[in-house]
Enzyme design. Sequence first.
Site, PDB file in Angstrom:
ATOM      1  N   LYS A  35      -6.104  -5.670  -3.477  1.00 42.46           N
ATOM      2  CA  LYS A  35      -6.904  -6.164  -2.354  1.00 42.46           C
ATOM      3  C   LYS A  35      -7.979  -5.153  -1.981  1.00 42.46           C
ATOM      4  CE  LYS A  35      -3.721  -4.428   1.188  1.00 42.46           C
ATOM      5  NZ  LYS A  35      -4.477  -3.671   2.162  1.00 42.46           N
ATOM      6  N   CYS A  66      -2.497  -2.489   7.644  1.00 39.41           N
ATOM      7  CA  CYS A  66      -2.213  -3.453   6.581  1.00 39.41           C
ATOM      8  C   CYS A  66      -0.866  -4.144   6.732  1.00 39.41           C
ATOM      9  CB  CYS A  66      -2.350  -2.778   5.225  1.00 39.41           C
ATOM     10  SG  CYS A  66      -4.043  -2.181   4.952  1.00 39.41           S
ATOM     11  N   ASP A 126       0.788  -1.237   0.000  1.00 37.22           N
ATOM     12  CA  ASP A 126       0.000   0.000   0.000  1.00 37.22           C
ATOM     13  C   ASP A 126       0.819   1.285   0.000  1.00 37.22           C
ATOM     14  OD1 ASP A 126      -1.988  -1.882   0.220  1.00 37.22           O
ATOM     15  OD2 ASP A 126      -2.644  -1.280   2.215  1.00 37.22           O
TER      16      ASP A 126
END
Length: 185
Positions: free
Chosen positions: A86, A119, A10
Amino acid sequence: MSATALVLIDLQNDYFPGGRYPLDGTEAAAARAGELLALARETGAGVVHVRHEMSGADAPFFERGTPGAEIHASLAPQEGEPVVVKEEVNAFLRTDLDSLLRGKGVARLVIVGAMSHMCVDAASRAALDLGYEVILAHDATATRPLSFNGTEVPSQAVQAAMMAALEFAGATVVPAAEAAAALRD
């Protein structure tokens, strides 16, 4: 792909200054992640990019189809480097990340990215649960301040608590300079 893969989680535009949800230390974390990415490419270690996307105009950040959801240009995937998209906090949940890694014989992960308390935490714990060796480059991760029950928690404390918890859970938590050794094996 070698038995070791660098997993970049991310590191997307919305987490950088000017984005919808900037984190403390994202630029410094991205610089360390970029050094590991260059090394992984040089040594032939595996590289997997993870990108989080959210649906709908009410998404707080990483809205699908917006520039904020794109991986930051400094860490952009090269041709042939897989990008796992995702929709959950955990990069292994409802994605092909595990099968992709296992299909390439990967047993050890060097993890970098954001947010440390979400995350990165979820992916690291899932990887440990799945039997991967996890090396977490703590200075190649970023987070933000939090609050709980009237207590303000500065980002440095959030970061320290997350890294301590992940180390306790079984991850090897080291600076990027030390994590680099795994990419050279």
